[in-house]
Every structure is written in C-alpha cells, then in structure tokens.
Scaffold this motif. Structure first.
Motif, PDB file in Angstrom:
ATOM      1  N   GLY A  31       0.892  -1.227  -0.005  1.00  0.00           N
ATOM      2  CA  GLY A  31      -0.041  -0.056   0.119  1.00  0.00           C
ATOM      3  C   GLY A  31       0.832   1.187   0.093  1.00  0.00           C
ATOM      4  O   GLY A  31       2.311   1.280   0.036  1.00  0.00           O
ATOM      5  N   GLY A  32       0.363   2.331  -0.130  1.00  0.00           N
ATOM      6  CA  GLY A  32       0.830   3.518  -0.072  1.00  0.00           C
ATOM      7  C   GLY A  32      -0.083   4.964  -0.075  1.00  0.00           C
ATOM      8  O   GLY A  32      -1.471   4.691  -0.277  1.00  0.00           O
ATOM      9  N   THR A  33       0.435   5.914  -0.309  1.00  0.00           N
ATOM     10  CA  THR A  33      -0.409   7.290  -0.672  1.00  0.00           C
ATOM     11  C   THR A  33      -0.211   7.847  -2.183  1.00  0.00           C
ATOM     12  O   THR A  33      -1.279   8.401  -2.354  1.00  0.00           O
ATOM     13  N   GLN A  34       0.930   7.406  -2.662  1.00  0.00           N
ATOM     14  CA  GLN A  34       0.783   7.748  -4.265  1.00  0.00           C
ATOM     15  C   GLN A  34       1.057   6.591  -4.975  1.00  0.00           C
ATOM     16  O   GLN A  34       1.379   5.622  -4.728  1.00  0.00           O
ATOM     17  N   VAL A  35       0.875   7.042  -6.544  1.00  0.00           N
ATOM     18  CA  VAL A  35       1.076   5.923  -7.484  1.00  0.00           C
ATOM     19  C   VAL A  35       1.483   6.473  -8.680  1.00  0.00           C
ATOM     20  O   VAL A  35       1.517   7.825  -8.929  1.00  0.00           O
ATOM     21  N   ARG A  36       2.339   5.857  -9.459  1.00  0.00           N
ATOM     22  CA  ARG A  36       2.564   6.280 -10.745  1.00  0.00           C
ATOM     23  C   ARG A  36       2.813   5.015 -11.864  1.00  0.00           C
ATOM     24  O   ARG A  36       2.754   3.983 -11.130  1.00  0.00           O
ATOM     25  N   ILE A  37       2.685   5.179 -12.906  1.00  0.00           N
ATOM     26  CA  ILE A  37       2.945   4.069 -13.756  1.00  0.00           C
ATOM     27  C   ILE A  37       4.087   4.186 -14.787  1.00  0.00           C
ATOM     28  O   ILE A  37       4.688   5.099 -14.973  1.00  0.00           O
ATOM     29  N   ARG A  38       4.865   2.985 -15.288  1.00  0.00           N
ATOM     30  CA  ARG A  38       5.689   2.964 -16.307  1.00  0.00           C
ATOM     31  C   ARG A  38       5.005   2.266 -17.674  1.00  0.00           C
ATOM     32  O   ARG A  38       4.393   1.273 -17.475  1.00  0.00           O
ATOM     33  N   LEU A  39       5.508   3.130 -18.571  1.00  0.00           N
ATOM     34  CA  LEU A  39       4.912   2.365 -20.119  1.00  0.00           C
ATOM     35  C   LEU A  39       6.244   2.121 -20.808  1.00  0.00           C
ATOM     36  O   LEU A  39       7.308   3.002 -20.690  1.00  0.00           O
ATOM     37  N   SER A  40       5.868   1.323 -21.538  1.00  0.00           N
ATOM     38  CA  SER A  40       7.076   0.870 -22.425  1.00  0.00           C
ATOM     39  C   SER A  40       6.872   0.738 -24.141  1.00  0.00           C
ATOM     40  O   SER A  40       5.818   0.442 -24.507  1.00  0.00           O
ATOM     41  N   ASN A  41       7.769   1.443 -24.725  1.00  0.00           N
ATOM     42  CA  ASN A  41       7.672   1.178 -26.280  1.00  0.00           C
ATOM     43  C   ASN A  41       8.804   0.576 -26.799  1.00  0.00           C
ATOM     44  O   ASN A  41       9.420   0.757 -27.764  1.00  0.00           O
ATOM     45  N   ALA A  42       9.377  -0.548 -25.950  1.00  0.00           N
ATOM     46  CA  ALA A  42      10.535  -1.267 -26.237  1.00  0.00           C
ATOM     47  C   ALA A  42      10.369  -1.940 -27.628  1.00  0.00           C
ATOM     48  O   ALA A  42      11.669  -1.909 -28.119  1.00  0.00           O
ATOM     49  N   TYR A 150      -7.303 -15.311 -22.646  1.00  0.00           N
ATOM     50  CA  TYR A 150      -6.108 -15.422 -21.833  1.00  0.00           C
ATOM     51  C   TYR A 150      -5.543 -13.786 -21.455  1.00  0.00           C
ATOM     52  O   TYR A 150      -4.678 -13.821 -20.480  1.00  0.00           O
ATOM     53  N   GLY A 151      -5.954 -12.944 -22.198  1.00  0.00           N
ATOM     54  CA  GLY A 151      -5.719 -11.546 -21.573  1.00  0.00           C
ATOM     55  C   GLY A 151      -4.144 -10.985 -22.339  1.00  0.00           C
ATOM     56  O   GLY A 151      -3.311 -12.020 -22.534  1.00  0.00           O
ATOM     57  N   SER A 152      -4.106 -10.011 -22.212  1.00  0.00           N
ATOM     58  CA  SER A 152      -2.655  -9.320 -22.589  1.00  0.00           C
ATOM     59  C   SER A 152      -2.560  -7.966 -21.984  1.00  0.00           C
ATOM     60  O   SER A 152      -3.589  -7.318 -21.815  1.00  0.00           O
ATOM     61  N   TRP A 153      -1.343  -7.564 -21.820  1.00  0.00           N
ATOM     62  CA  TRP A 153      -1.240  -6.195 -21.257  1.00  0.00           C
ATOM     63  C   TRP A 153      -0.578  -5.411 -22.431  1.00  0.00           C
ATOM     64  O   TRP A 153       0.466  -5.878 -23.017  1.00  0.00           O
ATOM     65  N   TYR A 154      -1.111  -4.207 -22.742  1.00  0.00           N
ATOM     66  CA  TYR A 154      -0.289  -3.467 -23.809  1.00  0.00           C
ATOM     67  C   TYR A 154       0.611  -2.054 -23.307  1.00  0.00           C
ATOM     68  O   TYR A 154      -0.234  -1.372 -22.142  1.00  0.00           O
ATOM     69  N   TYR A 155       1.535  -2.040 -23.454  1.00  0.00           N
ATOM     70  CA  TYR A 155       2.542  -0.905 -23.079  1.00  0.00           C
ATOM     71  C   TYR A 155       2.779  -0.722 -21.585  1.00  0.00           C
ATOM     72  O   TYR A 155       3.702  -0.181 -21.240  1.00  0.00           O
ATOM     73  N   LEU A 156       1.758  -1.281 -20.645  1.00  0.00           N
ATOM     74  CA  LEU A 156       2.204  -1.201 -19.346  1.00  0.00           C
ATOM     75  C   LEU A 156       3.003  -1.995 -18.664  1.00  0.00           C
ATOM     76  O   LEU A 156       3.090  -3.103 -18.799  1.00  0.00           O
ATOM     77  N   GLU A 157       4.033  -1.421 -18.213  1.00  0.00           N
ATOM     78  CA  GLU A 157       5.310  -2.104 -17.846  1.00  0.00           C
ATOM     79  C   GLU A 157       5.347  -2.222 -16.278  1.00  0.00           C
ATOM     80  O   GLU A 157       5.718  -3.244 -15.669  1.00  0.00           O
ATOM     81  N   GLY A 158       4.563  -1.282 -15.396  1.00  0.00           N
ATOM     82  CA  GLY A 158       4.436  -1.602 -14.139  1.00  0.00           C
ATOM     83  C   GLY A 158       3.686  -0.302 -13.352  1.00  0.00           C
ATOM     84  O   GLY A 158       3.377   0.669 -13.971  1.00  0.00           O
ATOM     85  N   VAL A 159       3.454  -0.535 -12.198  1.00  0.00           N
ATOM     86  CA  VAL A 159       2.474   0.284 -11.193  1.00  0.00           C
ATOM     87  C   VAL A 159       3.282   0.282  -9.976  1.00  0.00           C
ATOM     88  O   VAL A 159       3.553  -0.657  -9.472  1.00  0.00           O
ATOM     89  N   GLU A 160       3.750   1.647  -9.817  1.00  0.00           N
ATOM     90  CA  GLU A 160       4.510   1.837  -8.632  1.00  0.00           C
ATOM     91  C   GLU A 160       3.649   2.634  -7.242  1.00  0.00           C
ATOM     92  O   GLU A 160       2.960   3.400  -7.779  1.00  0.00           O
ATOM     93  N   THR A 161       3.765   1.917  -6.169  1.00  0.00           N
ATOM     94  CA  THR A 161       3.257   2.509  -4.840  1.00  0.00           C
ATOM     95  C   THR A 161       4.292   3.179  -3.997  1.00  0.00           C
ATOM     96  O   THR A 161       5.228   2.743  -3.913  1.00  0.00           O
ATOM     97  N   THR A 162       4.030   4.478  -3.464  1.00  0.00           N
ATOM     98  CA  THR A 162       4.961   4.949  -2.730  1.00  0.00           C
ATOM     99  C   THR A 162       4.038   5.710  -1.530  1.00  0.00           C
ATOM    100  O   THR A 162       3.040   5.879  -1.558  1.00  0.00           O
ATOM    101  N   GLY A 163       4.611   5.709  -0.298  1.00  0.00           N
ATOM    102  CA  GLY A 163       4.033   6.306   0.899  1.00  0.00           C
ATOM    103  C   GLY A 163       4.943   6.905   1.865  1.00  0.00           C
ATOM    104  O   GLY A 163       6.176   7.086   1.527  1.00  0.00           O
ATOM    105  N   PRO A 164       4.410   7.302   2.981  1.00  0.00           N
ATOM    106  CA  PRO A 164       5.358   7.843   4.058  1.00  0.00           C
ATOM    107  C   PRO A 164       6.487   6.979   4.533  1.00  0.00           C
ATOM    108  O   PRO A 164       7.388   7.409   5.117  1.00  0.00           O
ATOM    109  N   HIS A 165       6.247   5.722   4.353  1.00  0.00           N
ATOM    110  CA  HIS A 165       7.381   4.723   4.801  1.00  0.00           C
ATOM    111  C   HIS A 165       7.897   4.028   3.417  1.00  0.00           C
ATOM    112  O   HIS A 165       7.248   3.810   2.513  1.00  0.00           O
ATOM    113  N   PRO A 166       9.561   3.489   3.870  1.00  0.00           N
ATOM    114  CA  PRO A 166       9.856   3.058   2.498  1.00  0.00           C
ATOM    115  C   PRO A 166       9.102   1.710   2.012  1.00  0.00           C
ATOM    116  O   PRO A 166       8.910   1.027   2.884  1.00  0.00           O
ATOM    117  N   VAL A 167       9.204   1.445   0.893  1.00  0.00           N
ATOM    118  CA  VAL A 167       8.522   0.105   0.211  1.00  0.00           C
ATOM    119  C   VAL A 167       9.616  -0.949   0.510  1.00  0.00           C
ATOM    120  O   VAL A 167      10.944  -0.572   0.237  1.00  0.00           O
TER     121      VAL A 167
END
Length: 380
Positions: A31-42, A150-167
């Motif tokens: 968990g955390g208080t903020q999120v951000r995403i990483r996208l790839s065009n590898a 089966y599903g697929s993910w497109y461009y989405l490389e990761g989702v990061e959570t951060t907060g007041p304490h180190p992850v």
C-alpha cells in the motif's frame, strides 16, 4: 514484453490502437499514498503518442470506483510521446492503496500506434472502447475484450506505489509460462507469484512480488513465441526494476523441450541444448544478480513427462540441471518446485496438479508451488 510477431493467438497488438481507449487492471502488493505508472515502447519502431491516461480503483470489470479516478501527467503534461525503444514514467498522483488493491489504468491513443509492445499472457481481462473514454469511470463504452480470454497487457510495464514509509524490497519471479501463469484462473490472481504475495501479507511482511514470466521463454535463445532470451532480458526485466531485493529463477524447460523447428513450428524429438549450456546460462544470471547486490534463489525445473515435448534425453538434461541447482551451492538458496508437483519422484506432475497437458500447473498446482517456498529464503 515481446514484439507483435508470431503470437500464440490473435491479439490487439498486431493492428495497434487508433482513436481508442485501452483499460487494464492490475493488482498491487503493497500500500501507499501515491501511485505512478511505467510505460514501454520497447519494440516500437516509431514514437508512441499517448493522448491521455488515468488511474483509479477498480469497481469490477471495466468500471472505476466513483471519486477515485486520477488523471496522469508526464513531466506535467497530460500527454506524452515515448520514443521508439523507449519508456516513460508518469508523475506521481495521490491515490491511497492497501495491499492487494486492484487498480485500473486507462490509456487513450488518438493517433495510430502501429503494432504494440505488449505482454501476451496476462491472465487478466483487458478492455477497449472506441473514442476517448480515459476519464469515463463507467464500463458502458468498454464493450470489446481480448479474445480468447487469456488476456494481454499493452504498453504497461509497471505500477509503483509510494508512501510515508519505504516500500519493502521487491521479490521478482523470473521464468516462462509456469511463472507467467498459464493454466491459472482468468482474473483469479492464483498464479504462484500471486499466492506468494498472499503468504507474505498473511505473515505480516507484505512485499511487492513482480511477475517477470513470459510464456514460451527460453533461457538461452530468442524465439518468435518466447521473446528475448532469459540471459538477454534479465537486466531489463529484473535488475532494472525498483528496489529489487530477491529474484526467484525458474527457467530452462523450454530450452529442453522446444527446438523451434522452422518447417513445422513445433517441437521435435531432440533436445535443443546440453545440461552444461543451461548451467552456464544459470551461472550468468547468478553473476549478474550478485554484481548488483541482489539475492538470487534457484528453483528446480518442474516435471513434464507426458507432455508433447518430452523425451528421455530431455529428461536426463532436466535431471542433471536440477542436481546442479540443488547441490552446487551456486544459488543463494534453492526451492524444490519439482518435488512440490511430483512428491513421488515419478517425473510427472501429479494428475490433480496440472491442466491436462502434463506441463502447466493448474491453480492447485500453483498453490503447491507457492507453499513450497520457505519465506525465510526471501530475505530483505
């Protein structure tokens, strides 16, 4: 991730997206208080123009919980251009999360993307809508889903959570379709890395568990189905991830049972590699991890007698590689996945633990794999 050529099944990656919104659901382990995403065009040959993006708490299927949707920005702008072969990271937004929350990421592409960089086997439903619906919390417009399921993910490389304490430091599970989760329940989060995340949370020490499995992936050889070889992608997919503490390696069975016969596209009856070559490949992963101060845990290759690609010669290679993994002391620790799926030592996955192909575990098999992991080996 992989390029869009030679898929197992038809996906949206071949044609890409034009004036369409793409909605994808992911689950976070801390968990955390903020999120951000990483996208790839590898694997893109041209720049990727992202018109808009958002994130919010999942309300079921393609819907987003009321009041949780956040517009994502990139260096302060609601749109961004990702260079060919490049990546982009969004600015953090305030969105409180707890472990095992599901988040919905929506991307809108006004201009044609061309063939998409994607992860073919997500075991998670993705949704598509015509036009710009990246700020629409309802599921009404999202009438199109990936087929088959089966599903697929497109461009989405990761989702990061951060907060007041180190992850906490992340655990990365690295391998092929058995790590990727083929045979698990669609949208059920019952792959072995999912079960591992549950166990860590239940033990009072939640950690990110990142799934770096790719279906059909080989340790030593690039392939149209399996993407970049494990030894080639290890740095990008493991060591370049944020705050990696431990990597769990299960890879090599496809090197043994698949030979990429150019005339048939199917495995033939001869082993593709020697045990020594596979061991050398594992040694390369160990050296790379230790150079970066990352703990690396090896897992024994799982049984596959009865599978289409099984041969007696291949079984001998699997046995020799497993003996080296178990006894050489090269890995920091060892997990015996082979025993977890075959407690009698028959060389076959137990009938109640595979999907019918004698190769891929079913949800019960994935749980057995997770249960075989001594959490103590996943040191911070």
């Amino acid at each position: 991730m992989r390029p869009s050529a030679s898929p197992w099944f038809e996906t949206w990656a071949e044609q890409g997206f034009t004036d369409q919104s793409l909605r994808q659901v992911v689950r976070v382990h801390t968990g955390g208080t903020q999120v951000r995403i990483r996208l790839s065009n590898a694997y893109g040959d041209t720049p990727l123009c992202l018109t808009g993006a958002s994130i919010g708490h999942t309300a079921g299927a393609a819907a987003v919980q009321t009041g949780t949707m956040r517009t994502l920005h990139f260096d302060g702008s609601p749109s961004t251009i990702i260079p060919a072969k490049g990546r982009a990271v969004s600015d953090p937004v305030t969105l409180p999360t707890v472990p095992l929350d599901q988040l919905t990421v929506t991307l809108y592409f006004r201009e044609a993307t061309g063939p998409a960089t994607y992860h073919q086997l997500s075991m998670t439903t993705a949704y598509r809508a015509a036009g710009d619906h990246h700020r629409d919390p309802t599921a009404t417009a999202y009438t199109d889903t990936v087929q088959p399921a089966y599903g697929s993910w497109y461009y989405l490389e990761g989702v990061e959570t951060t907060g007041p304490h180190p992850v906490p430091h992340a655990v990365v599970t690295f391998g092929d379709s058995i790590t990727d989760g083929f045979g698990a329940t669609i949208d059920g989060h019952d792959r072995y890395p999912d079960h591992l995340a549950h166990r860590l949370l239940a033990a009072g020490r939640p950690r990110p568990v990142l799934n770096a499995g790719i279906g059909s992936n080989k340790l030593l050889t690039d392939s149209p189905l399996g993407g970049d070889a494990g030894v080639a992608r290890f740095t990008r997919d493991v060591l370049d991830q944020p705050r990696v503490g431990t990597v769990l390696v299960l890879i090599g069975i496809n090197d043994i049972q698949q030979t990429n016969d150019p005339t048939t596209g199917r495995p033939d009856d001869s082993p593709a590699v020697t045990a020594r070559q596979l061991i050398d490949g594992h040694r390369a992963l160990i050296r790379a991890a230790h150079t970066c101060g990352v703990r690396i845990v090896g897992a024994t290759l799982t049984p596959y007698r009865g599978a289409e690609g099984w041969t007696a010669a291949g079984e001998m290679i699997r046995s020799r590689v497993n003996q080296w993994i178990s006894t050489s002391g090269s890995y920091d620790a060892v997990i015996d996945f082979a025993h977890a799926l075959d407690r009698q030592g028959t060389g076959r996955i137990h009938e109640n633990l595979h999907i019918g192909d004698h190769l891929h575990p079913n949800p019960a098999g994935y749980r057995a794999m997770s249960d075989a992991i001594d959490l103590a080996v996943l040191k911070q």
